[in-house]
Design an enzyme around this catalytic site. Structure first.
Site, PDB file in Angstrom:
ATOM      1  N   VAL A   1      -1.560  -1.698  -4.002  1.00  0.00           N
ATOM      2  CA  VAL A   1      -0.956  -2.446  -5.104  1.00  0.00           C
ATOM      3  C   VAL A   1      -1.397  -3.904  -5.002  1.00  0.00           C
ATOM      4  O   VAL A   1      -1.293  -4.520  -3.933  1.00  0.00           O
ATOM      5  CB  VAL A   1       0.576  -2.344  -5.081  1.00  0.00           C
ATOM      6  CG1 VAL A   1       1.176  -3.085  -6.281  1.00  0.00           C
ATOM      7  CG2 VAL A   1       1.020  -0.886  -5.087  1.00  0.00           C
TER       8      VAL A   1
ATOM      9  N   ASP B   1      11.280  11.949  -5.793  1.00  0.00           N
ATOM     10  CA  ASP B   1      10.919  11.122  -4.641  1.00  0.00           C
ATOM     11  C   ASP B   1      11.778   9.861  -4.598  1.00  0.00           C
ATOM     12  O   ASP B   1      11.270   8.747  -4.429  1.00  0.00           O
ATOM     13  CB  ASP B   1       9.437  10.750  -4.695  1.00  0.00           C
ATOM     14  CG  ASP B   1       8.905  10.345  -3.313  1.00  0.00           C
ATOM     15  OD1 ASP B   1       9.549  10.683  -2.308  1.00  0.00           O
ATOM     16  OD2 ASP B   1       7.846   9.708  -3.252  1.00  0.00           O
TER      17      ASP B   1
ATOM     18  N   THR C   1       0.852  -1.191   0.000  1.00  0.00           N
ATOM     19  CA  THR C   1       0.000   0.000   0.000  1.00  0.00           C
ATOM     20  C   THR C   1       0.880   1.230   0.000  1.00  0.00           C
ATOM     21  O   THR C   1       2.029   1.199   0.457  1.00  0.00           O
ATOM     22  CB  THR C   1      -0.913   0.032   1.240  1.00  0.00           C
ATOM     23  OG1 THR C   1      -0.111  -0.066   2.420  1.00  0.00           O
ATOM     24  CG2 THR C   1      -1.915  -1.113   1.200  1.00  0.00           C
ATOM     25  N   GLY C   2       0.354   2.329  -0.503  1.00  0.00           N
ATOM     26  CA  GLY C   2       1.089   3.592  -0.545  1.00  0.00           C
ATOM     27  C   GLY C   2       0.194   4.728  -0.113  1.00  0.00           C
ATOM     28  O   GLY C   2      -0.984   4.539   0.223  1.00  0.00           O
ATOM     29  N   GLY C   3       0.752   5.916  -0.126  1.00  0.00           N
ATOM     30  CA  GLY C   3       0.005   7.056   0.342  1.00  0.00           C
ATOM     31  C   GLY C   3      -1.235   7.337  -0.470  1.00  0.00           C
ATOM     32  O   GLY C   3      -2.211   7.875   0.039  1.00  0.00           O
ATOM     33  N   PHE C   4      -1.231   6.958  -1.745  1.00  0.00           N
ATOM     34  CA  PHE C   4      -2.374   7.279  -2.595  1.00  0.00           C
ATOM     35  C   PHE C   4      -2.932   6.049  -3.287  1.00  0.00           C
ATOM     36  O   PHE C   4      -3.606   6.162  -4.294  1.00  0.00           O
ATOM     37  CB  PHE C   4      -1.985   8.327  -3.641  1.00  0.00           C
ATOM     38  CG  PHE C   4      -1.599   9.635  -3.012  1.00  0.00           C
ATOM     39  CD1 PHE C   4      -2.546  10.480  -2.461  1.00  0.00           C
ATOM     40  CD2 PHE C   4      -0.268   9.996  -2.940  1.00  0.00           C
ATOM     41  CE1 PHE C   4      -2.177  11.668  -1.878  1.00  0.00           C
ATOM     42  CE2 PHE C   4       0.101  11.197  -2.362  1.00  0.00           C
ATOM     43  CZ  PHE C   4      -0.849  12.034  -1.824  1.00  0.00           C
ATOM     44  N   GLY C   5      -2.656   4.841  -2.777  1.00  0.00           N
ATOM     45  CA  GLY C   5      -3.234   3.680  -3.423  1.00  0.00           C
ATOM     46  C   GLY C   5      -2.760   2.369  -2.848  1.00  0.00           C
ATOM     47  O   GLY C   5      -1.887   2.317  -1.995  1.00  0.00           O
TER      48      GLY C   5
ATOM     49  N   LYS D   1      -1.555  -0.893  -9.441  1.00  0.00           N
ATOM     50  CA  LYS D   1      -1.701   0.117  -8.385  1.00  0.00           C
ATOM     51  C   LYS D   1      -3.042   0.813  -8.581  1.00  0.00           C
ATOM     52  O   LYS D   1      -3.304   1.432  -9.614  1.00  0.00           O
ATOM     53  CB  LYS D   1      -0.559   1.126  -8.460  1.00  0.00           C
ATOM     54  CG  LYS D   1      -0.635   2.203  -7.384  1.00  0.00           C
ATOM     55  CD  LYS D   1       0.547   3.167  -7.494  1.00  0.00           C
ATOM     56  CE  LYS D   1       0.477   4.255  -6.442  1.00  0.00           C
ATOM     57  NZ  LYS D   1       1.598   5.217  -6.558  1.00  0.00           N
TER      58      LYS D   1
END
Length: 713
Positions: A378, A491, A372-376, A392
């Site tokens: 996977v 990033d 998982t990430g800040g905006f989604g 994603k």
């Protein structure tokens, strides 16, 4: 004198007699032959050992199985056949037989039958269905079976990965997996291969000849309607492995089976066999064979005309209603999956269908989540082409998520490099935004370095760490200088570096990337990046620096919760005292190259130089790491002002999201910042500068020791 002769003569005579008897016995065994011919099997029940469903019909046909489900039968000649000479060679043997396979229906057929050599005529432990009453699940492939079979298979085969052809013949040694197989066919007079179906209901003749001196097996099969035997055999192959199968005496015969959903009737019309001599098996006289069984015809039953009319009417009404229901469901599903293209979508290729991605991820189930990430989130997926992908899924209704989605399509969608994640495509379905990448099994560098527990208990060797650093630098060099436009990633951090199975690194997550024309890099309008990886000057002039982030990554430390430890100053102090190797991961012990470690740590310090102009380009970084150039000396003005070493504070304005790809045990300092506020002059600029300088120093030193310390921990 004569008395002495009488005493000696009997032993000599006994030896002579023994030798003669042994030679006579060997000669007898070597000339033992077996020959038989059955023009039909009526009245020959006593010469066969029948098991299971096998029986001899009143018309002379040998039936191995009926058309019913889950049947199995065997029919072996009741006397063993000598197939092994005293010199341990397989004798020549020959057989000819005519068979018929009758399917249960046009769409229901199986599983086939075999001609087999077996050490025993009793195959009661053998299974039905795909095991053809020859072997079973436990002993399939066991060399102690001593079973050789010619398989006539009418379905998909014992194992799809090995026997992919449904209508085929195969040579099997101790197993139902055919080592040699061919589609059922014969060679016509012009030498062309003509295929035909085993399950045809017509008589088919087989000739099998094995030549012992050459270990050659010839196999010919053809419909009897051709009249004469084809000159070229379908299979002609040396089979020396047969010596490992054949015992001194073997039984010869047939086995067959049906399954639960697939069944056929298997008949043998006539059979001849010969072994131990040069003469081939006798040719069968087709006119003397019993007639083949009639086709399967269902009995007609009389029904009342009114009942028939009612059944037809009800069937028609139900069919129409069912058809309308199917049409409605298809229309509804298409409406749900309808995707309206916007103008910007037409300009970006590699658009994938949502329905394909939905199927590839099993409907985006939770057990498919790999990160998982800040905006989604996977998901791991598998396309119909068997390609593994990572999908994603951007968080719906996220304004910043849409910006990341567009940025990745614009930047990563067209670049191709061995050290950059390959974006296969994208998809927009209603509020769902999806990005599709190559699936990389080892996960992120962050998970290899900092996860608790770590993905591997072993410490990553120094050589692997150095190659990973070079790979990331090579990818950044491509983005900065070698592609058609300049791409600034903005990033760069361990959680955005994925590691392939061969430890090749791939830089990904281009959600914050920006494209620039060569020589026209402009200032950004906000604070973008992850705390600790952003260059201090970003708050002053709005210019991001991938080199600074790479330097922090190269030092391989994550921030701690302590406010009194400054990573960059600490490493710089060690460098000034000539003790920079003290920053190397202590778990490596002495198992690293000291010169390479000094270079790597020094390059990390240079990349984090306070003055942007003093930082090397990625091309220069690669030259340093490859030993092509000496690392430049770090000047005295490198260090940060000690006045900036106060508490970090929490005065950032904008959107802050924890980098969820980082474990919960990592510091809160590794936080992604995307601020929509413009950078202005005055107190706010000073405050941001103070915060970023402090954080850069703080993370910088903490990252350094992991460059030699944590790359696979």
């Amino acid at each position: 004198m004569s008395r002495a002769r009488s005493m000696v003569s009997p032993p000599i005579l006994l030896v002579i007699i023994t030798v003669i008897l042994v030679r006579a016995q060997r000669a007898t065994s070597e000339t033992t032959t077996t020959e038989f011919i059955f023009q039909g099997f009526k009245g020959n029940q006593s010469q066969f050992q029948l098991e299971g469903d096998s029986t001899i019909k009143s018309n002379g046909l040998l039936r191995l199985t009926d058309r019913k489900s889950n049947l199995a039968g065997t029919a072996f000649y009741n006397k063993p056949v000598r197939l092994l000479d005293n010199n341990s060679t397989v004798r020549s043997f020959s057989t000819c037989f005519v068979f018929v396979i009758m399917p249960s229906s046009a769409n229901n057929r199986g599983f086939g039958f075999t001609f087999a050599l077996s050490p025993t005529p009793n195959r009661r432990d053998a299974g039905a269905s795909q095991y053809l009453r020859l072997l079973n699940e436990r002993n399939d492939g066991d060399p102690r079976n001593h079973v050789f079979a010619v398989e006539f298979d009418t379905v998909q085969g014992f194992k799809d990965e090995t026997n992919r052809i449904g209508n085929h013949m195969g040579l099997n040694f101790n197993s139902l997996s055919s080592e040699v197989q061919e589609p059922v066919a014969y060679y016509n007079k012009d030498g062309k291969k003509e295929e035909f179906q085993l399950v045809s209901g017509e008589p088919i003749q087989v000739f099998l000849d094995y030549e012992g001196p050459t270990n050659t097996l010839n196999l010919t099969v053809y419909p009897t309607r051709l009249g004469s035997k084809p000159r070229v055999p379908l299979i002609s192959k040396q089979v020396p492995k047969l010596i490992e199968i054949v015992q001194e005496e073997m039984f010869v015969g047939f086995t067959a089976a049906t399954g639960r959903d697939q069944s056929s009737a298997h008949y043998v019309m006539g059979w001849s066999f010969s072994s131990g001599g040069p003469v081939a098996a006798a040719t069968l006289n087709l006119s003397e064979l019993p007639p083949p069984p009639p086709p399967n015809r269902e009995k007609k039953r009389g029904y009342n005309v009114k009942i028939i009319a009612l059944i037809v009417a009800l069937s028609a009404v139900i069919s129409i209603m069912f058809l309308l229901f199917v049409i409605f469901m298809i229309y509804k599903r298409r409406l749900q999956q309808e995707e309206i293209l916007e103008d910007w979508e037409i300009d970006h290729p590699h658009r994938l269908r949502y329905r394909d991605l939905y199927a590839a991820t099993d409907g985006f189930k939770e057990n498919r989540v790999i990160g998982t990430g800040g905006f989604g989130t996977v998901y791991k997926g598998k396309l119909a082409s068997s390609d593994l992908i990572a999908v994603k899924k951007i968080v719906p209704n996220s304004r910043q998520g849409v910006r990341e989605f567009m940025a990745e399509i614009e930047s990563l969608g067209r670049v191709r490099h061995r050290n950059l994640v390959n974006l296969q495509g994208w998809c927009k379905h209603r509020s769902d935004l999806l990005l599709i990448y190559d699936y990389i099994p080892n996960g992120s560098l962050d998970s290899l370095l900092y996860s608790v527990p770590r993905r591997s208990s072993a410490v990553l060797p120094w050589d692997a760490r150095l190659e990973i650093a070079k790979g990331i630098a090579s990818g950044l060099l491509y983005l900065h200088e070698e592609w058609e436009q300049m791409v600034v990633h903005r990033d760069v951090k361990p959680s955005n570096v994925l590691i392939e199975s061969n430890m090749n690194p791939r830089l990904g997550d281009f959600g914050l990337a920006r494209l620039y024309e060569r020589g026209s890099m402009s200032e950004t309008t906000g604070l973008v990046g992850t705390i600790g990886y952003m260059a201090p000057e970003l708050a002053r002039n709005g210019k991001p620096s991938d080199a600074f982030a790479f330097g922090v990554l190269l030092l391989e430390r994550k921030p701690t919760d302590s406010g009194t430890f400054f990573l960059v100053d600490w490493v710089m102090d060690l460098h000034a005292r000539g003790e920079i190797l003290s920053a190397v991961d202590p778990r490596l012990g002495s198992d690293y190259d000291g010169r390479e470690a000094r270079v790597a740590l020094a390059v990390g310090l240079l990349c984090c130089h306070q003055k942007p102009a003093s930082r090397p380009s990625m091309r220069g970084v690669l030259k340093f790491l490859n030993g092509e150039e000496e690392v430049v000396e770090i000047d005295d003005e490198w260090g940060y002002s000690k006045s900036s070493r106060s508490d970090f504070g929490s005065n950032f304005v904008g959107y802050v999201s924890s980098s969820t790809s980082i474990p919960s045990s990592s510091s809160a300092f590794d936080t992604r910042i995307i601020s929509t506020s413009h950078v202005t002059s005055g107190g706010y600029r000073k405050k941001c500068l103070f915060q970023y300088e402090l954080d850069a120093s703080y993370l910088f030193i903490h990252e350094l020791r992991t460059s030699a310390y944590s790359t696979l921990n």
